[in-house]
Design a protein around this motif. Structure first.
Motif, PDB file in Angstrom:
ATOM      1  N   ALA A   1      53.174 -10.142  15.478  1.00  0.00           N
ATOM      2  CA  ALA A   1      51.876 -10.460  16.102  1.00  0.00           C
ATOM      3  C   ALA A   1      52.007 -10.646  17.605  1.00  0.00           C
ATOM      4  O   ALA A   1      51.070 -10.370  18.359  1.00  0.00           O
ATOM      5  CB  ALA A   1      51.280 -11.704  15.461  1.00  0.00           C
TER       6      ALA A   1
ATOM      7  N   PHE B   1      54.718 -12.410  11.379  1.00  0.00           N
ATOM      8  CA  PHE B   1      54.180 -12.838  10.087  1.00  0.00           C
ATOM      9  C   PHE B   1      54.683 -11.811   9.081  1.00  0.00           C
ATOM     10  O   PHE B   1      54.104 -10.726   8.973  1.00  0.00           O
ATOM     11  CB  PHE B   1      52.653 -12.876  10.099  1.00  0.00           C
TER      12      PHE B   1
ATOM     13  N   LEU C   1      54.759  -8.075  10.010  1.00  0.00           N
ATOM     14  CA  LEU C   1      53.894  -7.867  11.174  1.00  0.00           C
ATOM     15  C   LEU C   1      54.400  -8.658  12.377  1.00  0.00           C
ATOM     16  O   LEU C   1      54.630  -9.860  12.282  1.00  0.00           O
ATOM     17  CB  LEU C   1      52.470  -8.321  10.836  1.00  0.00           C
TER      18      LEU C   1
ATOM     19  N   ASN D   1      40.686  -6.643  18.711  1.00  0.00           N
ATOM     20  CA  ASN D   1      40.848  -7.606  17.627  1.00  0.00           C
ATOM     21  C   ASN D   1      42.202  -7.427  16.963  1.00  0.00           C
ATOM     22  O   ASN D   1      42.626  -6.306  16.700  1.00  0.00           O
ATOM     23  CB  ASN D   1      39.761  -7.385  16.561  1.00  0.00           C
ATOM     24  N   GLY D   2      42.864  -8.529  16.712  1.00  0.00           N
ATOM     25  CA  GLY D   2      44.151  -8.463  16.012  1.00  0.00           C
ATOM     26  C   GLY D   2      45.318  -8.135  16.918  1.00  0.00           C
ATOM     27  O   GLY D   2      46.433  -7.913  16.449  1.00  0.00           O
ATOM     28  N   SER D   3      45.097  -8.120  18.249  1.00  0.00           N
ATOM     29  CA  SER D   3      46.183  -7.738  19.157  1.00  0.00           C
ATOM     30  C   SER D   3      47.132  -8.899  19.454  1.00  0.00           C
ATOM     31  O   SER D   3      48.142  -8.711  20.137  1.00  0.00           O
ATOM     32  CB  SER D   3      45.619  -7.138  20.452  1.00  0.00           C
ATOM     33  N   GLY D   4      46.797 -10.093  18.977  1.00  0.00           N
ATOM     34  CA  GLY D   4      47.744 -11.201  19.095  1.00  0.00           C
ATOM     35  C   GLY D   4      47.378 -12.284  20.087  1.00  0.00           C
ATOM     36  O   GLY D   4      48.205 -13.145  20.400  1.00  0.00           O
ATOM     37  N   LYS D   5      46.135 -12.281  20.552  1.00  0.00           N
ATOM     38  CA  LYS D   5      45.715 -13.238  21.583  1.00  0.00           C
ATOM     39  C   LYS D   5      45.733 -14.679  21.051  1.00  0.00           C
ATOM     40  O   LYS D   5      46.286 -15.581  21.683  1.00  0.00           O
ATOM     41  CB  LYS D   5      44.318 -12.865  22.100  1.00  0.00           C
ATOM     42  N   THR D   6      45.113 -14.886  19.893  1.00  0.00           N
ATOM     43  CA  THR D   6      45.067 -16.240  19.330  1.00  0.00           C
ATOM     44  C   THR D   6      46.466 -16.708  18.929  1.00  0.00           C
ATOM     45  O   THR D   6      46.833 -17.866  19.142  1.00  0.00           O
ATOM     46  CB  THR D   6      44.100 -16.294  18.130  1.00  0.00           C
ATOM     47  N   THR D   7      47.259 -15.803  18.387  1.00  0.00           N
ATOM     48  CA  THR D   7      48.650 -16.145  18.033  1.00  0.00           C
ATOM     49  C   THR D   7      49.402 -16.605  19.276  1.00  0.00           C
ATOM     50  O   THR D   7      50.159 -17.580  19.233  1.00  0.00           O
ATOM     51  CB  THR D   7      49.360 -14.925  17.410  1.00  0.00           C
TER      52      THR D   7
END
Ligand code: ADP
Ligand code: MG
Length: 243
Positions: A20, A15, A18, A40-46
Protein backbone atom coordinates in the motif's frame (compact mmCIF):
# COMPACT_ATOMS: atom_id res chain seq x y z
CA UNK A 1 17.62 27.45 4.46
CA UNK A 2 15.15 24.64 4.82
CA UNK A 3 13.50 23.65 8.06
CA UNK A 4 12.03 20.20 7.69
CA UNK A 5 9.26 19.32 10.15
CA UNK A 6 8.28 15.93 8.72
CA UNK A 7 10.42 13.48 6.83
CA UNK A 8 9.72 9.91 5.81
CA UNK A 9 12.41 7.66 4.43
CA UNK A 10 11.55 4.53 2.49
CA UNK A 11 8.21 4.16 4.28
CA UNK A 12 6.69 0.83 3.30
CA UNK A 13 3.44 -0.82 4.39
CA UNK A 14 2.15 -4.15 3.11
CA UNK A 15 -1.25 -5.75 3.54
CA UNK A 16 -0.53 -9.36 2.60
CA UNK A 17 0.48 -9.35 -1.05
CA UNK A 18 -0.53 -5.70 -1.51
CA UNK A 19 2.10 -3.01 -1.02
CA UNK A 20 0.00 0.00 0.00
CA UNK A 21 3.03 2.26 0.57
CA UNK A 22 6.13 1.36 -1.40
CA UNK A 23 9.23 3.12 -0.11
CA UNK A 24 7.77 6.59 0.32
CA UNK A 25 10.40 9.27 0.98
CA UNK A 26 9.12 12.79 1.33
CA UNK A 27 9.84 15.93 3.32
CA UNK A 28 7.52 18.68 4.47
CA UNK A 29 8.88 22.06 5.49
CA UNK A 30 7.72 23.87 8.60
CA UNK A 31 4.95 26.34 7.78
CA UNK A 32 4.02 24.65 4.51
CA UNK A 33 0.61 23.52 3.26
CA UNK A 34 1.42 20.32 1.39
CA UNK A 35 -1.22 18.67 -0.75
CA UNK A 36 -1.35 14.94 -1.43
CA UNK A 37 -3.27 13.63 -4.39
CA UNK A 38 -3.60 10.24 -6.03
CA UNK A 39 -6.32 7.94 -7.37
CA UNK A 40 -8.48 6.01 -4.91
CA UNK A 41 -6.52 3.22 -3.28
CA UNK A 42 -3.13 4.78 -4.06
CA UNK A 43 -2.11 4.69 -0.40
CA UNK A 44 -2.77 8.20 0.89
CA UNK A 45 -4.71 7.20 4.01
CA UNK A 46 -2.28 4.36 4.72
CA UNK A 47 0.53 6.90 4.59
CA UNK A 48 -1.25 9.09 7.17
CA UNK A 49 -1.81 6.01 9.32
CA UNK A 50 1.87 5.06 9.23
CA UNK A 51 3.09 8.60 9.84
CA UNK A 52 0.80 9.21 12.85
CA UNK A 53 1.26 5.84 14.53
CA UNK A 54 -2.09 4.23 13.69
CA UNK A 55 -0.21 1.59 11.69
CA UNK A 56 3.33 0.29 12.08
CA UNK A 57 5.27 0.52 8.83
CA UNK A 58 7.01 -2.66 7.66
CA UNK A 59 10.06 -0.71 6.57
CA UNK A 60 11.34 2.83 6.63
CA UNK A 61 11.22 5.64 9.13
CA UNK A 62 9.27 8.72 10.16
CA UNK A 63 11.07 11.72 11.59
CA UNK A 64 9.03 14.52 13.14
CA UNK A 65 10.58 17.76 14.28
CA UNK A 66 14.01 16.19 14.51
CA UNK A 67 12.87 13.07 16.40
CA UNK A 68 12.53 9.55 15.04
CA UNK A 69 8.91 8.70 15.89
CA UNK A 70 8.70 5.44 13.91
CA UNK A 71 6.55 2.94 15.79
CA UNK A 72 5.41 5.45 18.44
CA UNK A 73 1.75 5.21 19.39
CA UNK A 74 -0.64 7.90 18.14
CA UNK A 75 -1.06 9.60 21.55
CA UNK A 76 2.67 10.00 21.96
CA UNK A 77 3.03 11.40 18.45
CA UNK A 78 0.12 13.77 19.09
CA UNK A 79 1.71 14.98 22.32
CA UNK A 80 4.91 15.57 20.34
CA UNK A 81 2.88 17.86 18.02
CA UNK A 82 1.58 15.89 15.02
CA UNK A 83 -2.10 14.98 14.67
CA UNK A 84 -4.42 13.77 11.93
CA UNK A 85 -8.10 13.93 11.12
CA UNK A 86 -10.02 10.96 9.79
CA UNK A 87 -11.52 10.61 6.35
CA UNK A 88 -14.63 9.15 7.99
CA UNK A 89 -15.46 11.22 11.04
CA UNK A 90 -16.98 9.49 14.03
CA UNK A 91 -17.88 11.90 16.84
CA UNK A 92 -19.55 10.60 19.99
CA UNK A 93 -23.08 11.13 18.70
CA UNK A 94 -24.84 11.21 22.07
CA UNK A 95 -22.49 13.79 23.46
CA UNK A 96 -22.64 17.48 22.74
CA UNK A 97 -20.16 19.24 20.50
CA UNK A 98 -18.53 20.74 23.60
CA UNK A 99 -18.37 17.37 25.36
CA UNK A 100 -16.77 15.86 22.25
CA UNK A 101 -14.03 18.46 22.34
CA UNK A 102 -13.50 17.86 26.06
CA UNK A 103 -13.40 14.08 25.67
CA UNK A 104 -9.86 13.64 24.37
CA UNK A 105 -6.56 13.72 26.19
CA UNK A 106 -4.65 16.97 25.75
CA UNK A 107 -1.05 17.92 26.52
CA UNK A 108 -0.43 19.27 30.04
CA UNK A 109 0.24 22.76 28.71
CA UNK A 110 -3.33 23.03 27.38
CA UNK A 111 -6.03 24.59 29.57
CA UNK A 112 -8.90 22.41 28.40
CA UNK A 113 -11.88 24.65 29.23
CA UNK A 114 -10.28 27.78 27.83
CA UNK A 115 -9.13 25.93 24.72
CA UNK A 116 -12.63 24.58 24.03
CA UNK A 117 -14.14 28.06 24.16
CA UNK A 118 -11.37 29.39 21.93
CA UNK A 119 -11.87 26.64 19.33
CA UNK A 120 -15.66 26.85 19.34
CA UNK A 121 -15.36 30.55 18.62
CA UNK A 122 -12.58 30.21 16.07
CA UNK A 123 -14.45 27.56 14.07
CA UNK A 124 -17.69 29.49 14.41
CA UNK A 125 -19.50 26.57 15.99
CA UNK A 126 -20.16 28.12 19.41
CA UNK A 127 -23.88 28.34 18.56
CA UNK A 128 -24.07 24.52 18.29
CA UNK A 129 -21.81 23.82 21.28
CA UNK A 130 -24.63 22.28 23.32
CA UNK A 131 -26.15 20.29 20.41
CA UNK A 132 -25.62 16.56 20.28
CA UNK A 133 -22.94 15.73 17.70
CA UNK A 134 -25.37 13.26 16.14
CA UNK A 135 -27.74 16.12 15.26
CA UNK A 136 -25.34 18.44 13.47
CA UNK A 137 -24.71 18.38 9.70
CA UNK A 138 -21.96 16.35 8.04
CA UNK A 139 -20.08 19.56 7.32
CA UNK A 140 -20.33 20.67 10.93
CA UNK A 141 -19.04 17.24 11.95
CA UNK A 142 -15.99 17.90 9.76
CA UNK A 143 -15.44 21.19 11.63
CA UNK A 144 -15.81 19.33 14.92
CA UNK A 145 -13.18 16.84 13.72
CA UNK A 146 -10.84 19.74 13.00
CA UNK A 147 -11.67 21.14 16.44
CA UNK A 148 -10.87 17.79 18.03
CA UNK A 149 -7.31 17.85 16.72
CA UNK A 150 -6.84 21.56 17.45
CA UNK A 151 -7.51 20.75 21.12
CA UNK A 152 -4.11 19.05 21.05
CA UNK A 153 -2.35 22.34 20.20
CA UNK A 154 -0.45 20.73 17.31
CA UNK A 155 2.44 22.02 15.20
CA UNK A 156 1.53 19.83 12.23
CA UNK A 157 -1.92 18.64 11.14
CA UNK A 158 -2.65 15.95 8.58
CA UNK A 159 -6.11 16.38 7.07
CA UNK A 160 -7.67 13.40 5.29
CA UNK A 161 -10.21 14.73 2.78
CA UNK A 162 -11.42 17.63 4.95
CA UNK A 163 -13.93 18.92 2.40
CA UNK A 164 -15.38 15.62 1.13
CA UNK A 165 -19.16 15.74 1.51
CA UNK A 166 -19.09 19.32 2.74
CA UNK A 167 -21.28 21.98 1.12
CA UNK A 168 -19.44 24.78 -0.74
CA UNK A 169 -20.09 27.45 1.90
CA UNK A 170 -18.74 25.27 4.69
CA UNK A 171 -15.88 24.10 2.48
CA UNK A 172 -14.82 27.71 2.08
CA UNK A 173 -14.86 28.11 5.86
CA UNK A 174 -12.79 24.99 6.43
CA UNK A 175 -10.18 26.32 4.00
CA UNK A 176 -10.21 29.78 5.57
CA UNK A 177 -9.54 28.20 8.96
CA UNK A 178 -6.69 26.16 7.53
CA UNK A 179 -5.16 29.23 5.94
CA UNK A 180 -5.53 31.29 9.08
CA UNK A 181 -3.93 28.58 11.23
CA UNK A 182 -1.17 28.26 8.65
CA UNK A 183 -0.56 32.02 8.80
CA UNK A 184 -0.01 31.54 12.53
CA UNK A 185 2.64 28.91 11.77
CA UNK A 186 0.80 25.57 11.71
CA UNK A 187 2.02 23.10 9.09
CA UNK A 188 -0.59 21.15 7.11
CA UNK A 189 -0.55 18.03 4.96
CA UNK A 190 -3.85 17.73 3.12
CA UNK A 191 -5.25 14.78 1.19
CA UNK A 192 -7.88 16.16 -1.11
CA UNK A 193 -9.72 15.05 -4.22
CA UNK A 194 -11.06 18.44 -5.17
CA UNK A 195 -8.40 19.92 -7.42
CA UNK A 196 -9.74 23.46 -7.20
CA UNK A 197 -9.17 23.22 -3.45
CA UNK A 198 -5.70 21.86 -4.00
CA UNK A 199 -4.80 24.59 -6.45
CA UNK A 200 -6.05 27.22 -4.05
CA UNK A 201 -4.61 26.03 -0.79
CA UNK A 202 -1.47 23.92 -1.35
CA UNK A 203 2.03 25.39 -1.60
CA UNK A 204 3.15 22.19 -3.30
CA UNK A 205 1.60 18.86 -4.19
CA UNK A 206 2.78 15.27 -3.77
CA UNK A 207 1.37 12.53 -5.99
CA UNK A 208 0.79 8.89 -5.04
CA UNK A 209 0.05 6.14 -7.53
CA UNK A 210 -0.47 2.50 -6.56
CA UNK A 211 1.54 2.88 -3.37
CA UNK A 212 4.38 4.74 -5.04
CA UNK A 213 5.46 8.33 -4.72
CA UNK A 214 5.60 9.51 -8.31
CA UNK A 215 5.84 13.30 -8.36
CA UNK A 216 6.12 16.47 -6.32
CA UNK A 217 5.93 20.16 -7.18
CA UNK A 218 3.70 23.20 -7.61
CA UNK A 219 0.14 22.31 -8.67
CA UNK A 220 0.41 23.67 -12.20
CA UNK A 221 3.59 21.70 -12.86
CA UNK A 222 2.09 18.55 -11.39
CA UNK A 223 -0.94 18.86 -13.62
CA UNK A 224 1.32 18.78 -16.68
CA UNK A 225 3.51 15.92 -15.42
CA UNK A 226 3.30 12.91 -17.73
CA UNK A 227 3.46 10.33 -14.94
CA UNK A 228 0.63 12.10 -13.16
CA UNK A 229 -1.49 12.16 -16.30
CA UNK A 230 -0.85 8.46 -16.77
CA UNK A 231 -1.87 7.71 -13.19
CA UNK A 232 -5.21 9.41 -13.71
CA UNK A 233 -5.93 8.67 -17.36
CA UNK A 234 -4.27 5.31 -17.86
CA UNK A 235 -2.20 6.88 -20.62
CA UNK A 236 -0.58 10.18 -21.36
CA UNK A 237 -2.78 12.40 -23.47
CA UNK A 238 -3.24 16.03 -24.33
CA UNK A 239 -6.51 16.28 -22.46
CA UNK A 240 -6.73 18.22 -19.23
CA UNK A 241 -6.17 15.88 -16.33
CA UNK A 242 -9.61 15.46 -14.74
CA UNK A 243 -8.13 15.54 -11.28
P1 ADP B 1 -6.33 6.00 -0.49
O1 ADP B 1 -6.47 6.69 0.83
O2 ADP B 1 -5.28 6.61 -1.38
O3 ADP B 1 -7.63 5.86 -1.21
P2 ADP B 1 -5.67 3.67 1.11
O4 ADP B 1 -4.42 4.00 1.81
O5 ADP B 1 -6.92 3.73 1.90
O6 ADP B 1 -5.80 4.52 -0.23
O7 ADP B 1 -5.56 2.19 0.54
C1 ADP B 1 -4.43 1.75 -0.22
C2 ADP B 1 -4.60 0.28 -0.52
O8 ADP B 1 -4.46 -0.46 0.67
C3 ADP B 1 -5.99 -0.07 -1.08
O9 ADP B 1 -5.83 -1.08 -2.04
C4 ADP B 1 -6.73 -0.56 0.15
O10 ADP B 1 -7.73 -1.49 -0.22
C5 ADP B 1 -5.62 -1.22 0.93
N1 ADP B 1 -5.84 -1.19 2.38
C6 ADP B 1 -5.96 -0.07 3.14
N2 ADP B 1 -6.11 -0.37 4.43
C7 ADP B 1 -6.10 -1.72 4.52
C8 ADP B 1 -6.21 -2.67 5.58
N3 ADP B 1 -6.35 -2.25 6.85
N4 ADP B 1 -6.15 -3.98 5.27
C9 ADP B 1 -5.99 -4.40 4.01
N5 ADP B 1 -5.87 -3.57 2.94
C10 ADP B 1 -5.93 -2.25 3.19
MG1 MG C 1 -8.09 7.62 1.74
Amino acid sequence: MTDTILRTDGLTKRFGALTANDGISLSVERGEIRGIIGPNGSGKTTFFNCVTGFLDPDEGSVEFDGTDVTGWDPHRIARRGMVRTFQIVSPFKNMTVRQNLLAGRVPDRVDKQARVDEILEFLDIDHIAENDAGEISGGQQKLLELGRVLMLDPDCVLLDEPTAGVNPALEKRVLEHVRQLNDDGMTFVVVEHDMSVMREVADSVSVFDRGEYIAEGPFDEIQRDERVRKAYLGSASDEEVPI
